[in-house]
Design an enzyme around this catalytic site. Structure first.
Site, PDB file in Angstrom:
ATOM      1  N   SER A 240     -10.635   4.799   0.646  1.00  0.00           N
ATOM      2  CA  SER A 240      -9.495   3.892   0.549  1.00  0.00           C
ATOM      3  C   SER A 240      -8.734   3.950   1.867  1.00  0.00           C
ATOM      4  CB  SER A 240      -8.579   4.325  -0.588  1.00  0.00           C
ATOM      5  OG  SER A 240      -7.954   5.546  -0.220  1.00  0.00           O
ATOM      6  N   LYS A 241      -7.693   3.165   1.936  1.00  0.00           N
ATOM      7  CA  LYS A 241      -6.865   3.116   3.137  1.00  0.00           C
ATOM      8  C   LYS A 241      -6.402   4.516   3.540  1.00  0.00           C
ATOM      9  CE  LYS A 241      -4.298  -0.633   4.854  1.00  0.00           C
ATOM     10  NZ  LYS A 241      -3.796  -1.899   4.517  1.00  0.00           N
ATOM     11  N   ARG A 242      -6.031   5.266   2.530  1.00  0.00           N
ATOM     12  CA  ARG A 242      -5.552   6.624   2.732  1.00  0.00           C
ATOM     13  C   ARG A 242      -6.596   7.483   3.462  1.00  0.00           C
ATOM     14  NH1 ARG A 242      -6.094  10.667  -1.035  1.00  0.00           N
ATOM     15  NH2 ARG A 242      -7.088   9.160  -2.401  1.00  0.00           N
ATOM     16  N   HIS A 243      -7.863   7.199   3.191  1.00  0.00           N
ATOM     17  CA  HIS A 243      -8.940   7.978   3.809  1.00  0.00           C
ATOM     18  C   HIS A 243      -9.352   7.438   5.171  1.00  0.00           C
ATOM     19  CE1 HIS A 243      -9.956   8.621  -0.572  1.00  0.00           C
ATOM     20  NE2 HIS A 243      -9.716   9.814  -0.121  1.00  0.00           N
ATOM     21  N   GLY A 244      -8.800   6.324   5.540  1.00  0.00           N
ATOM     22  CA  GLY A 244      -9.222   5.765   6.819  1.00  0.00           C
ATOM     23  C   GLY A 244     -10.033   4.495   6.646  1.00  0.00           C
TER      24      GLY A 244
END
Ligand code: GLU
Length: 467
Positions: A240-244
């Site tokens: 996800s966005k959080r992971h890059g």
């Protein structure tokens, strides 16, 4: 046989790392075999496809150095060809028109769910006489999928995948507005583009059996499939966005080198012994689908950073100067001059080992391109007390007389000066560093002097020694 691979993104958003990795595997496989790597934009969904997304894909691939062969194929320009193949299948009795209403389909889905059956469509128009067709109702076109037997996919990554044909319903090839579905358009285009290897995310594994059936119905060779696992976050959840899961341009803007991204993405889920760090040429030489792992690839930002740091050390100095000139100009608030670029190139062997990332390199290089009088930070200013200033003025007199301006001549002169005056080297080096760089840390002081050149060095020492 010439290997032909293709990257077939739907231009509906950013080019994420996961998608870029699929492109990279296709590219590596094609380049390894001296084949072709084609780019096809699956842009038939006019509502979701945007030109912005097309640019993001093209720019992202170009930045990553994943060059494709020939013209870009836009699926939206091939709709007549897709329709022609749907008509051909109808004519050959391999497909049929289905007049089910959305309500009927919803009921069928519900019934299938209750039965716990994966078959969603019950085939009610499969053998019906077309004369029974309701008037004025548009139809979809469905394939007559085999009712018995099994379809076997020898997937290069997933191994042998066997699907019982009774588990597959008669999929829609063409919608009621006449447009082809992904299933049909992908198969027609893969055939027309002479694709030999379909390498894509394993979220498409379920489509492979259906597509194989379609290829066979058309009497076409089924390409080899390789469904590569998607990238997950380090915690095992979907990226996800959080992971890059941001567009590749974010990595570009943050100063990652494309060769580092290529190395990292190639290594993610593919291995060759213990090799972690390699050049793109090596990856092309070594790449093979059989060594792509089946487990989800875990994205690890720290790993990416360390791979990037390695590639920064390997990069040519001129390339790094190119990489930092934009951000440096921005920090300086002015374009860099030739003199700045020359100094940066000269300084690079000293700057490079101190930087793990491009932003760190920019930070370390800032002193080189400062305008006089340079900004002195607080800690550095503390070093420039009255004693230090008088020392600098004195030392400037010595340096002024120096003929050769290179690190070793400078070192000899300064060491001679401190020995003569009975002072520690540090007592001179620290205020010198403060005056020349405005900081308390920098490359070795003799190198700093050499990098800046005689005129600029004496100018900066003079500015700091004033008052
Ligand atoms: N357009 C599909 C996607 O973006 C790719 C389909 C394929 O590779 O066959 O997921």
């Amino acid at each position: 046989m010439t290997v032909v691979t293709r990257f077939a993104p739907s231009p509906t958003g950013l080019l994420h790392l996961g998608t870029a990795r699929v492109a990279l595997f296709n590219w590596l496989y094609a380049r390894h075999h001296g084949g072709k790597f084609l780019l096809r934009l699956e842009d038939t969904d006019r509502k979701r496809s945007t030109e912005e997304a097309v640019s993001a894909i093209i720019d992202g691939l170009a930045w990553l150095g994943l060059d494709w062969d020939g013209e870009i194929v836009r699926q939206s320009e091939r709709m007549e060809r897709h329709a022609e193949i749907a008509r051909r299948l109808l004519k050959e009795g391999k497909a049929y028109r289905c007049y089910c209403t959305p309500e009927e389909l919803a009921e069928m889905r519900e019934a299938a769910r209750e039965r716990g059956s994966p078959v969603l469509y019950d085939g009610r128009w499969r053998d019906r006489d077309p004369s029974e067709a309701p008037v004025g109702v548009s139809s979809t076109i469905r394939i007559k999928s085999p009712l018995a037997g099994e379809t076997v996919i020898k997937d290069r990554v997933q191994g042998t995948v066997t699907v019982a044909n009774r588990q597959l319903d008669d999929m829609v090839l063409s919608r009621s507005d006449g447009t082809a579905t992904y299933m049909l358009s992908a198969v027609v285009d893969d055939h027309d583009m002479r694709v030999t290897h379909v390498i894509r995310g394993d979220d498409h594994l379920n489509n492979a059996a259906r597509q194989a059936i379609l290829f066979q119905a058309l009497g076409w060779t089924v390409p080899e499939f390789a469904h590569v696992p998607l990238i997950h976050g380090a915690d095992g959840t979907k990226l996800s966005k959080r992971h890059g899961a941001v567009g590749v341009e974010t990595y570009r803007d943050e100063g990652y080198l494309p060769e580092a991204i290529r190395n990292y993405l190639a290594r993610l889920g593919w291995s060759r012994g213990d090799e972690e760090l390699f050049t793109t040429e090596q990856a092309v030489e070594w790449f093979d689908l059989d060594r792509v792992g089946r487990g989800a690839a875990r994205f690890d930002l720290d790993k990416l950073r360390s791979v990037n740091a390695h590639h920064i050390q390997q990069a040519r100095d001129s390339r790094l100067v190119e990489a930092i000139r934009g951000p440096l100009a921005e920090r300086r608030g002015r374009a860099l001059k030739d003199r700045d670029l020359e100094r940066l190139t000269a300084a690079m062997p000293e700057l490079k080992p101190r930087a793990k990332s491009i932003p760190e390199l920019v930070e370390g290089a800032l002193f080189v391109v400062r305008d006089r009088p340079i900004e002195i930070d607080e800690k550095a200013a503390e070093l420039l007390d009255a004693d230090a200033k008088s020392l600098l003025r004195d030392l400037a007199g010595v340096l002024e007389t120096l003929g050769d301006w290179n690190p070793s001549a400078i070192e000899t002169a300064i060491r001679g000066y401190v020995a003569e005056n009975g002072i520690r080297l540090g007592a001179v080096a620290q205020p010198l560093r403060a005056s020349l760089t405005g900081r308390t840390t920098s490359p070795g002081i003799f190198d700093v002097l050499a990098i800046l050149g005689k005129g600029e060095s004496l100018g900066r020492i003079g500015d700091a020694g004033e008052g």
